[in-house]
Design a protein around this motif. Structure first.
Motif, PDB file in Angstrom:
ATOM      1  N   ALA A 196       0.856  -1.184   0.000  1.00  0.00           N
ATOM      2  CA  ALA A 196       0.000   0.000   0.000  1.00  0.00           C
ATOM      3  C   ALA A 196       0.891   1.232   0.000  1.00  0.00           C
ATOM      4  N   LEU A 197       0.676   2.089  -0.982  1.00  0.00           N
ATOM      5  CA  LEU A 197       1.509   3.287  -1.115  1.00  0.00           C
ATOM      6  C   LEU A 197       0.734   4.511  -0.648  1.00  0.00           C
ATOM      7  N   VAL A 221     -10.418  -1.283   4.100  1.00  0.00           N
ATOM      8  CA  VAL A 221     -10.153  -0.634   5.369  1.00  0.00           C
ATOM      9  C   VAL A 221      -8.669  -0.249   5.407  1.00  0.00           C
ATOM     10  N   TYR A 222      -8.409   1.017   5.695  1.00  0.00           N
ATOM     11  CA  TYR A 222      -7.049   1.541   5.836  1.00  0.00           C
ATOM     12  C   TYR A 222      -6.845   1.919   7.301  1.00  0.00           C
ATOM     13  N   TRP A 233      -1.464  -0.457   7.249  1.00  0.00           N
ATOM     14  CA  TRP A 233      -1.922  -1.616   6.480  1.00  0.00           C
ATOM     15  C   TRP A 233      -3.275  -1.309   5.857  1.00  0.00           C
ATOM     16  N   ARG A 234      -3.676  -2.174   4.926  1.00  0.00           N
ATOM     17  CA  ARG A 234      -5.004  -2.088   4.342  1.00  0.00           C
ATOM     18  C   ARG A 234      -5.508  -3.489   4.058  1.00  0.00           C
ATOM     19  N   ARG A 235      -6.836  -3.616   3.949  1.00  0.00           N
ATOM     20  CA  ARG A 235      -7.442  -4.928   3.658  1.00  0.00           C
ATOM     21  C   ARG A 235      -8.759  -4.682   2.943  1.00  0.00           C
ATOM     22  N   ALA A 271      -1.920  -2.797  14.758  1.00  0.00           N
ATOM     23  CA  ALA A 271      -0.543  -2.547  14.344  1.00  0.00           C
ATOM     24  C   ALA A 271      -0.243  -3.046  12.934  1.00  0.00           C
ATOM     25  N   ASP A 272      -0.724  -4.247  12.589  1.00  0.00           N
ATOM     26  CA  ASP A 272      -0.337  -4.818  11.296  1.00  0.00           C
ATOM     27  C   ASP A 272      -1.489  -5.437  10.507  1.00  0.00           C
ATOM     28  N   GLY A 273      -2.714  -5.408  11.049  1.00  0.00           N
ATOM     29  CA  GLY A 273      -3.867  -5.935  10.314  1.00  0.00           C
ATOM     30  C   GLY A 273      -4.035  -7.438  10.400  1.00  0.00           C
ATOM     31  N   ALA A 274      -3.234  -8.111  11.226  1.00  0.00           N
ATOM     32  CA  ALA A 274      -3.374  -9.558  11.368  1.00  0.00           C
ATOM     33  C   ALA A 274      -4.726  -9.888  11.996  1.00  0.00           C
TER      34      ALA A 274
END
Length: 464
Positions: A196-197, A221-222, A233-235, A271-274
């Motif tokens: 993700a940039l 989701v960002y 992160w994003r998902r 923190a990391d989207g896990a």
């Protein structure tokens, strides 16, 4: 001459039934008499007088059943007026304007009579549906009536009938204690990795270190670092997902979001989207965090409210409503849950037991309530969009004698379209429309007559 004198006497006495009876009796007897031609001018006034008298009498009659009888007498009088034997075109011309005004008067009365008849019929239909399996059709009967007669919206008898239905529906709210277990492993994905940039500018805010800001944009989701704005992160979660929230306001909070692509509520590491857990749900849902350890999850289409443990993601209690839901609930300081149905009703639940304490008939149509209510100590504000350019804020109060809701003051009118959920700290509330206009409102639970008051207002100029 004698026949007209008798008719004139009844008209002068404004005894319209007697005048009508006299005209129907005498006129056929004198129609062939040569002297009638000389008396047509007087007859041209007397016959419209009788019709006009009935029209005025019907207009003043408060008993609509009696008014309907008078309308029938008017129609009998108009048959005489329209009979060219008694009132030829040459004599009628001078009376046309008056006759038309009389027709307008009786038309208004007839509308009232027809309206009352339809109201009585609809109330009977609503009452006949009470207690049956097709009880929801009662609201459809009301809607059909209001499409034809919108002025009946606040009619006391109609309100009493539909409120009775709403109370019955509140009694049909049930509690299901079957456990729904969240999954702790993520779905398999064909995507090996992604990047993700994002550009970041400005200085960091040290006080916000460790905090994150989640948001949903175009189906993804960002989550950003609150101190620097750096994208963490994003998902992808689906185009029907509206928003994301934090599990708490503390440092290191996780992100909660509805995955509309897979019908799951997700808890993701801030923190990391896990994945922390994912809870399968039956379709569209919206949620609100109600404490450090729980959230309430409204299943909009399924008509259920789930109590979910934030740590495990498991649901151990589900409230099942007899109709779909419109938005996530609100929790009052007095310990009640306010849940909006997709149309007509507001339900009040006990927060501890989740038992339904009552229903309130708000009367909103499907799709007109899209944002959650706002709750303070005992005041509940329901945003209601009634048109493209007009909205209402319904102000309700928890009742004292028995658990329930009642109208606290007339609805607060807003111009424009409500742009989003109404932020509140329990004492103040902000309402803004899509044009950027902002109203700051104060909620005073102690105020008996007007607990919601305007504090400030700013005119918008930029569409949101």
């Amino acid at each position: 001459r004698t026949a007209l004198a008798k008719l004139r006497m009844e008209v002068s006495a404004e005894n319209w039934p007697a005048a009508l009876a006299r005209a129907k009796e005498e006129l056929p007897e004198i129609v062939e008499e040569p002297a009638l031609g000389q008396a047509r001018g007087e007859l041209a006034a007397l016959l419209p007088d009788i019709a006009h008298g009935f029209a005025e009498q019907a207009k003043e009659e408060s008993d609509l059943n009696r008014a309907a009888e008078i309308v029938e007498q008017f129609q009998a009088a108009m048959k005489l007026v329209e009979n060219p034997t008694y009132l030829p075109a040459s004599q009628r011309a001078s009376q046309n304007a008056r006759i038309e005004r009389t027709r307008e008067t009786i038309a208004s009365v007839m509308r009232e009579v027809e309206q009352q008849g339809k109201l009585t019929e609809t109330i009977a239909q609503i009452e006949s549906l009470a207690g049956g399996d097709d009880v929801m059709s009662a609201y459809a009967r009301r809607d059909e009536l209001l499409q034809q007669y919108p002025r009946l919206r606040d009619h006391a008898d109609l309100l009493a009938a539909v409120r009775g239905i709403s109370n019955q529906l509140a009694d049909r709210v049930t509690l299901n204690s079957d456990v729904v277990t969240a999954l702790k492993t993520d779905r398999d994905s064909p995507i090996v990795g992604s990047a993700a940039l994002a550009d970041v500018s400005g200085e960091s805010i040290a006080e916000l270190a460790g905090h994150v800001v989640p948001m949903v944009i175009d189906g993804a989701v960002y989550t950003l670092a609150a101190d620097s704005g750096r994208l963490l992160w994003r998902r992808f979660v689906g185009q029907q997902s509206k928003y994301a929230a934090l599990t708490s306001e503390k440092e290191g909070a996780d992100t909660l979001v509805f995955d509309s692509a897979n019908d799951e509520l997700l808890r993701l590491s801030g923190a990391d989207g896990a994945l922390v857990w994912r809870l399968p749900v039956p379709g569209r849902c919206e949620f609100v965090v109600t404490g450090e350890d729980q959230l309430l999850l409204a299943m909009l289409d399924a008509g259920e409210l789930w109590e979910v443990d934030l740590a495990s993601g498991d649901c151990s209690r589900r409230v099942v409503f007899p109709q779909p839901l419109a938005a996530p609930p609100a929790v009052t300081e007095s310990g009640h849950v306010v849940q909006l149905a997709d149309h007509s009703n507001v339900y009040l639940l006990d927060r501890e037991t989740l038992a339904c304490r009552g229903g309130y008939f708000l009367g909103h149509a499907r799709g007109t309530v899209q944002h959650p209510p706002v709750a303070s100590a005992v005041i509940v504000i329901v945003p209601h969009q009634i048109g493209r350019r007009r909205a209402l804020l319904h102000v309700l109060r928890e009742t004292v004698d028995s658990p329930g809701l009642a109208l606290a003051q007339p609805p607060w009118a807003m111009e424009g379209r409500i742009a989003g959920p109404l932020p509140s700290d329990g004492l103040r509330m902000a309402a803004f429309d899509e044009r950027g206009a902002l109203s700051l409102l104060a909620m005073d639970p102690a105020a008996e007559e007007a607990p919601l008051k305007k504090v400030a207002q700013a005119t918008g100029g930029t569409q949101i």
